[in-house]
Enzyme design. Structure first.
Site: not given
Length: 287
Positions: A209, A211
């Site tokens: 991802d 974040d």
């Protein structure tokens, strides 16, 4: 030789091994995350000792993982080198999900973890400027490039947060402002303990991802799990290649990392402490 493999999120089963057995290892620091799966990798003659970091059903949180028991158990089984994997968030636009990163630095933001084997009865001050074995970093990155089609990145700083919550936006922006590269929850104290056990240690981190710093990015467990599953094959291919091509001899300083670091006089170390730390520093205390 025996090589340890600590599997992170998404990796709960050992590599393909022959003559497999399970070792239930008792340690002074409690039970490891799971029994250690041990077997021979292919026809290499290399023994692999596998531990799923979070347990076989991911039942242990980053804060409450038995890090000391895990590393101590591998030490007792004769492991000299540990390959690990982590799921991480990216702090850089050019490190998108499903990229593999082999970091060479770390920043410790944890708060509630036991980060040393030597907290009572014996004091050890160990250098830790370079937290990952540089030779293993090179080898693991080269293995990723040879074995997978994934984008790979060598080097960078892994900032380790306490969790189990993901970062706030303010925290994520701060980490980026420091020039750090990925964020995760399990590199520390594992890397510190491996160095205290005089083991080589490096990790391949799979990006799951962005974040929460990136516009329109809201990291969720679902996203992390989906991308961790996609990263699993590339990580295992990397580790398998690394084991296949691992030199028999270590060419680094990890094997004598504790030399000159013990600050407690030998005659002041009580017998119980001596027994507990003997697998780690016995060669220095006996001399």
């Amino acid at each position: 030789m025996t090589v340890g493999f600590i599997g992170g999120s998404g990796i709960y089963e050992a590599l393909p091994l022959n003559d497999v057995r399970e070792e239930t290892v008792e340690t002074p620091y409690g039970d490891p995350s799971a029994p250690v799966t041990v077997g021979e990798f292919g026809d290499t003659g290399t023994e692999v000792a596998f531990l799923p970091r979070h347990g076989p059903n991911h039942e242990k949180s980053p804060t409450h993982l038995p890090y000391r028991a895990n590393v101590y158990a591998l030490k007792q089984l004769g492991v000299e080198r540990i390959l690990a994997s982590n799921a991480v968030g990216s702090l850089r636009e050019d490190l998108p999900p499903r990229t593999l990163v082999v970091p060479d630095g770390t920043f410790d933001r944890t708060k509630h973890r036991q980060s040393t084997f030597f907290g009572e009865g014996i004091v050890v001050h160990m250098p830790f400027a370079d937290p990952y074995c540089p030779h293993m970093v090179d080898h693991l990155h080269e293995s990723a490039r040879e074995a997978t089609d994934a984008e790979t990145e060598k080097g960078g700083t892994y900032v380790c947060i306490e969790g189990p919550q993901f970062s706030t936006r303010a925290e994520s922006e701060f980490y980026r402002s420091q020039g750090w590269d990925v964020v995760g929850m399990t590199a520390i104290p594992e890397a510190k303990l491996a160095r205290e056990a005089e083991m080589c240690y490096a990790t391949v981190a799979g990006v799951t991802d962005y974040d929460v710093w990136k516009e329109d990015s809201e990291v969720t467990l679902g996203e992390v799990l989906e991308n961790a599953a996609e990263n699993e094959t590339a990580i295992k291919e990397t580790v398998e290649r690394a084991i296949e091509t691992l030199p028999e001899e270590r060419d680094c300083d990890c094997g004598h990392a504790l030399e000159g670091t013990i600050n407690t006089p030998v005659d002041a170390i009580d017998p119980d402490t001596r027994e507990r730390v003997d697998p780690l520093v016995g060669k220095y205390l006996d001399g």
